[in-house]
Design a protein around this motif. Structure first.
Motif, PDB file in Angstrom:
ATOM      1  N   THR A  84      35.392  39.108  47.864  1.00 46.01           N
ATOM      2  CA  THR A  84      34.913  39.482  49.136  1.00 46.01           C
ATOM      3  C   THR A  84      33.911  38.634  49.523  1.00 46.01           C
ATOM      4  O   THR A  84      33.601  38.267  50.730  1.00 46.01           O
ATOM      5  CB  THR A  84      34.357  40.852  49.000  1.00 46.01           C
ATOM      6  OG1 THR A  84      35.383  41.850  48.537  1.00 46.01           O
ATOM      7  CG2 THR A  84      33.937  41.603  50.463  1.00 46.01           C
ATOM      8  N   GLU A  85      32.995  38.167  48.665  1.00 43.22           N
ATOM      9  CA  GLU A  85      31.873  37.178  49.003  1.00 43.22           C
ATOM     10  C   GLU A  85      32.398  35.936  49.330  1.00 43.22           C
ATOM     11  O   GLU A  85      31.701  35.183  50.320  1.00 43.22           O
ATOM     12  CB  GLU A  85      31.214  37.195  47.608  1.00 43.22           C
ATOM     13  CG  GLU A  85      30.217  38.128  46.912  1.00 43.22           C
ATOM     14  CD  GLU A  85      29.648  37.994  45.681  1.00 43.22           C
ATOM     15  OE1 GLU A  85      29.711  36.994  45.477  1.00 43.22           O
ATOM     16  OE2 GLU A  85      29.008  39.000  45.276  1.00 43.22           O
ATOM     17  N   LEU A  86      33.418  35.273  48.768  1.00 49.32           N
ATOM     18  CA  LEU A  86      34.184  33.935  49.254  1.00 49.32           C
ATOM     19  C   LEU A  86      34.745  34.177  50.505  1.00 49.32           C
ATOM     20  O   LEU A  86      34.696  33.136  51.332  1.00 49.32           O
ATOM     21  CB  LEU A  86      35.113  33.620  48.154  1.00 49.32           C
ATOM     22  CG  LEU A  86      34.445  33.198  46.838  1.00 49.32           C
ATOM     23  CD1 LEU A  86      35.528  32.640  45.707  1.00 49.32           C
ATOM     24  CD2 LEU A  86      33.324  31.852  46.765  1.00 49.32           C
ATOM     25  N   THR A  99      35.525  31.385  33.695  1.00 49.55           N
ATOM     26  CA  THR A  99      35.948  31.837  34.917  1.00 49.55           C
ATOM     27  C   THR A  99      35.848  33.384  35.338  1.00 49.55           C
ATOM     28  O   THR A  99      35.771  33.866  36.490  1.00 49.55           O
ATOM     29  CB  THR A  99      37.444  31.188  35.370  1.00 49.55           C
ATOM     30  OG1 THR A  99      38.289  31.784  34.316  1.00 49.55           O
ATOM     31  CG2 THR A  99      37.660  29.896  35.362  1.00 49.55           C
ATOM     32  N   ALA A 100      35.830  34.248  34.467  1.00 50.16           N
ATOM     33  CA  ALA A 100      35.550  35.685  34.590  1.00 50.16           C
ATOM     34  C   ALA A 100      34.175  35.935  34.829  1.00 50.16           C
ATOM     35  O   ALA A 100      33.970  37.243  35.054  1.00 50.16           O
ATOM     36  CB  ALA A 100      36.017  36.449  33.125  1.00 50.16           C
ATOM     37  N   LEU A 150      42.184  33.789  43.357  1.00 55.21           N
ATOM     38  CA  LEU A 150      41.585  35.125  43.785  1.00 55.21           C
ATOM     39  C   LEU A 150      42.769  35.897  44.906  1.00 55.21           C
ATOM     40  O   LEU A 150      43.296  37.337  44.568  1.00 55.21           O
ATOM     41  CB  LEU A 150      40.633  35.181  44.422  1.00 55.21           C
ATOM     42  CG  LEU A 150      39.240  34.739  43.221  1.00 55.21           C
ATOM     43  CD1 LEU A 150      37.952  34.472  43.887  1.00 55.21           C
ATOM     44  CD2 LEU A 150      39.415  35.862  42.254  1.00 55.21           C
ATOM     45  N   CYS A 151      43.318  35.078  45.806  1.00 52.16           N
ATOM     46  CA  CYS A 151      44.187  35.346  46.999  1.00 52.16           C
ATOM     47  C   CYS A 151      45.473  35.797  46.148  1.00 52.16           C
ATOM     48  O   CYS A 151      46.022  36.845  46.694  1.00 52.16           O
ATOM     49  CB  CYS A 151      44.641  34.468  47.876  1.00 52.16           C
ATOM     50  SG  CYS A 151      42.970  34.218  49.046  1.00 52.16           S
ATOM     51  N   HIS A 152      46.058  35.033  45.369  1.00 55.75           N
ATOM     52  CA  HIS A 152      47.291  35.465  44.651  1.00 55.75           C
ATOM     53  C   HIS A 152      47.114  36.859  43.924  1.00 55.75           C
ATOM     54  O   HIS A 152      47.964  37.444  43.737  1.00 55.75           O
ATOM     55  CB  HIS A 152      47.919  34.124  43.888  1.00 55.75           C
ATOM     56  CG  HIS A 152      48.452  33.082  44.518  1.00 55.75           C
ATOM     57  ND1 HIS A 152      49.671  33.334  45.107  1.00 55.75           N
ATOM     58  CD2 HIS A 152      48.351  31.992  44.936  1.00 55.75           C
ATOM     59  CE1 HIS A 152      50.024  32.302  45.672  1.00 55.75           C
ATOM     60  NE2 HIS A 152      49.105  31.351  45.582  1.00 55.75           N
ATOM     61  N   GLU A 153      45.977  36.714  43.293  1.00 58.69           N
ATOM     62  CA  GLU A 153      45.595  37.765  42.332  1.00 58.69           C
ATOM     63  C   GLU A 153      45.928  39.243  43.134  1.00 58.69           C
ATOM     64  O   GLU A 153      46.063  40.166  42.845  1.00 58.69           O
ATOM     65  CB  GLU A 153      44.474  37.843  41.723  1.00 58.69           C
ATOM     66  CG  GLU A 153      44.535  36.743  40.375  1.00 58.69           C
ATOM     67  CD  GLU A 153      43.132  36.599  39.820  1.00 58.69           C
ATOM     68  OE1 GLU A 153      42.159  37.233  40.155  1.00 58.69           O
ATOM     69  OE2 GLU A 153      43.260  35.867  38.697  1.00 58.69           O
ATOM     70  N   PHE A 154      44.977  39.137  44.321  1.00 52.96           N
ATOM     71  CA  PHE A 154      44.970  40.357  45.370  1.00 52.96           C
ATOM     72  C   PHE A 154      46.459  40.599  45.782  1.00 52.96           C
ATOM     73  O   PHE A 154      46.761  41.818  45.639  1.00 52.96           O
ATOM     74  CB  PHE A 154      44.112  40.068  46.414  1.00 52.96           C
ATOM     75  CG  PHE A 154      43.887  40.977  47.255  1.00 52.96           C
ATOM     76  CD1 PHE A 154      42.915  42.124  47.193  1.00 52.96           C
ATOM     77  CD2 PHE A 154      44.676  41.178  48.771  1.00 52.96           C
ATOM     78  CE1 PHE A 154      42.824  43.101  48.095  1.00 52.96           C
ATOM     79  CE2 PHE A 154      44.599  42.163  49.449  1.00 52.96           C
ATOM     80  CZ  PHE A 154      43.548  43.210  49.197  1.00 52.96           C
ATOM     81  N   SER A 182      41.214  41.984  39.202  1.00 57.07           N
ATOM     82  CA  SER A 182      39.985  43.107  38.507  1.00 57.07           C
ATOM     83  C   SER A 182      38.891  43.161  39.418  1.00 57.07           C
ATOM     84  O   SER A 182      38.924  42.701  40.481  1.00 57.07           O
ATOM     85  CB  SER A 182      39.405  42.098  37.273  1.00 57.07           C
ATOM     86  OG  SER A 182      38.869  40.918  37.759  1.00 57.07           O
ATOM     87  N   ALA A 183      37.991  44.187  39.246  1.00 55.96           N
ATOM     88  CA  ALA A 183      36.889  44.725  39.879  1.00 55.96           C
ATOM     89  C   ALA A 183      35.990  43.681  40.047  1.00 55.96           C
ATOM     90  O   ALA A 183      35.555  43.416  41.063  1.00 55.96           O
ATOM     91  CB  ALA A 183      36.358  45.855  39.511  1.00 55.96           C
ATOM     92  N   ASN A 184      35.607  43.117  38.960  1.00 53.01           N
ATOM     93  CA  ASN A 184      34.802  41.602  39.175  1.00 53.01           C
ATOM     94  C   ASN A 184      35.475  40.519  40.254  1.00 53.01           C
ATOM     95  O   ASN A 184      34.571  39.987  40.860  1.00 53.01           O
ATOM     96  CB  ASN A 184      34.496  41.017  37.730  1.00 53.01           C
ATOM     97  CG  ASN A 184      33.284  40.009  37.832  1.00 53.01           C
ATOM     98  OD1 ASN A 184      32.326  40.310  38.502  1.00 53.01           O
ATOM     99  ND2 ASN A 184      33.806  38.872  37.451  1.00 53.01           N
ATOM    100  N   ASP A 185      36.500  40.317  40.101  1.00 48.69           N
ATOM    101  CA  ASP A 185      37.124  39.354  40.838  1.00 48.69           C
ATOM    102  C   ASP A 185      37.184  39.747  42.212  1.00 48.69           C
ATOM    103  O   ASP A 185      37.118  38.906  43.261  1.00 48.69           O
ATOM    104  CB  ASP A 185      38.625  38.871  40.417  1.00 48.69           C
ATOM    105  CG  ASP A 185      38.546  38.045  39.241  1.00 48.69           C
ATOM    106  OD1 ASP A 185      37.491  37.390  38.867  1.00 48.69           O
ATOM    107  OD2 ASP A 185      39.569  37.699  38.576  1.00 48.69           O
TER     108      ASP A 185
END
Length: 517
Positions: free
Chosen positions: A219-221, A409-410, A201-205, A211-214
């Motif tokens: 944020t939660e993690l 995973t999505a 998720l960090c790499h994607e950010f 994506s919006a869901n990720d």
């Protein structure tokens, strides 16, 4: 345990155990490390890991040829350990991967892996060849005491390679804990907690492809692991740096174990035979007819060797998914909040250590009852047992209705939590895979040492490892199917491979038994 075996077996096993400990520290995390370090996809990291494993075993052929031609097995092994240590030193350097430096940092990491592969190629097959030569000498000494003693000594070879294999797995049992423990310790020392999903998720950010869901999951993690959501860009960079630095530090342990293995080998090398030299001394004593007979026998033995190597390809293709699709399965589909997915690979060596005495007792009991199982037949049974592992996974995944890993995973964290399997699924899978391994891997080494011509022992052990290389070269297929199709399809592919291989092996058993008598 070592009383009825050659004197050098224990020290050869200890030297191998040290090298394997260092190797499995790295191998346990390699595919996942490449994902977390560089933001690679499962398929990309799986491909690099598969090529690395392929190179290790292909280069064993080169190492075997070098040792056979120079007749300097011991020097070749020592240089292998030194080169591997150099590769681990490079891997231990903690450099943060960024979009600006990945163009040289990823090739640098691949170069370090290449050094490890080269060193392993010089080391692995040649040490196995020396163990085989120990038993050649052991049987020659027994032959002087009569045919009964010779028959007894010949029966010790399979057991000796099983003992040798146990020591490999002592290192493999402890090693998978090293990197995850150091990683978690390094995160905790910076006030953060471990989470397997965060690196991706960090790499994607950072890349702007989230994506919006990720984004919601990220944020939660971040809050869950003790981070600050005020500046997600800074957090992601920091988390990736700390997360991967802890893994880099674990490679220092690999360097240390390489040096320990080298010290053990150098201090005990006087106990090891020197394959090739004795054979060269007596070669001129053979008549022309004897040479023709020997050439025919060697040809038959090599045919038998290549037949078994063909089966070995498909076993390793299926078995070494423990570092690929099975590791991804542990990460994605199994509840592992308290246990890092890499640590599940320790289940396999644990079962090796626990089950080896049971398997050895079973074979010994059958032999005493007058129903010994030949090595080729054991290998056929092993393929069937491996098939049971994937049959179990296929049935379980189908009944649970698991989609492809990409679709799973999505899903939201809450949705995934309700679908994840318990740890017992992995334990059952590894139980059957390990039992299959005990019927195939150590006995395959023993089989090679039986059929290998005396002057080609290094090459033939390299060929066994070369078959492993071909199997490892196909490993990327597992993650590809795993991410694109419902995962029961992935397990069914491996089930079919195991069943077909078992059938082919049973079809060749009688011929192989005749050749190896």
């Amino acid at each position: 345990m070592f009383k009825n075996h050659p004197k050098g077996l224990l020290l050869a096993a200890l030297s191998n155990m040290g090298e394997r400990f260092g190797y499995y520290i790295m191998n346990a995390v390699l595919a996942l490390f490449l994902c977390s370090k560089f933001g690679l996809s499962d398929g990309q990291s799986g491909f690099i890991a598969a090529m690395f494993l392929t190179a290790i075993y292909v280069l064993s052929l080169v190492g075997g040829i070098i040792a056979d031609r120079t007749q300097n097995y011991k020097g070749t092994i020592a240089w292998g350990l030194i080169i591997m240590a150099a590769g681990y030193v490079l891997l231990a350097i903690p450099v943060l991967a960024t979009p600006e430096n990945i163009s040289w940092l990823l090739p640098f990491t691949v170069f370090a892996l290449a050094l490890i592969a080269c060193g392993n190629g010089l080391f692995k097959g040649n040490l196995q060849a020396i163990v085989g030569q120990m038993y050649d000498n052991f049987e020659a000494d027994a032959a002087k005491q009569g045919p009964e003693r010779l028959k007894w000594a010949q029966g010790q070879r399979d057991a000796g390679f099983q003992i040798f294999y146990v020591f490999i797995n002592v290192g493999a049992l402890v090693a998978p804990f090293v990197a995850p423990l150091l990683r978690s310790w390094w995160l905790n020392s910076h006030g953060l907690a471990y989470n397997a999903d965060l690196p991706k998720l960090c790499h994607e950010f950072i890349s702007g492809n989230i994506s919006a869901n990720d984004m919601q999951n990220l944020t939660e993690l971040v809050t869950k692991v003790g981070g600050d959501t005020a500046d997600l860009s800074a957090f992601c960079t920091q988390y990736l740096d700390i997360f991967n630095t802890g893994i880099h530090y674990s490679f220092i342990a690999s360097v240390v174990t390489m040096l320990i293995s080298l010290a053990i080998f150098l201090l005990s090398k006087h106990l090891f035979p020197t394959p090739g030299k004795k054979e060269a001394a007596v070669a001129q004593e053979y008549t022309e007819q004897e040479k023709q007979t020997m050439a025919k026998e060697i040809k038959q033995r090599m045919y038998a060797l290549f037949a078994v190597l063909g089966i070995a390809v498909f076993f390793w293709f299926s078995f070494h998914q423990n570092g690929q699709s099975l590791s991804f399965f542990a990460r994605d589909f199994v509840t592992t909040e308290s246990i890092a997915p890499e640590i599940w690979q320790a289940v396999n060596p644990f079962f090796v250590i626990v089950l080896t005495p049971v398997v050895m007792w079973l074979f010994s009991w059958l032999t005493k009852r007058g129903n010994p199982i030949s090595t080729p037949r054991k290998i056929a049974y092993g393929m069937g047992i491996a098939g049971i592992a994937y049959l179990f996974l296929a049935v379980y995944s189908s009944t649970q209705g698991y989609p492809s890993a990409t679709e799973f995973t999505a899903l939201s964290d809450s949705a995934k939590a309700g679908l994840k399997a318990g740890p017992w699924v992995l334990i059952v899978t590894y139980f059957f895979l390990t039992t299959a391994e005990l019927f195939i891997s150590p006995l395959g080494l023993s089989f090679v040492s039986k059929v290998a011509p005396k002057h080609l022992q290094g090459l033939c052990q390299g060929l066994w490892l070369g078959a492993t290389a071909v199997g490892n070269g196909l490993l990327w297929i597992g993650p590809l199917i795993y991410n694109e199709y419902p995962i029961w399809v992935c397990w069914t592919v491996f089930l079919a491979v195991c069943v077909i291989s078992m059938a082919v092996m049973f079809g060749m058993v009688k011929w192989l038994e005749r050749v190896t008598k």
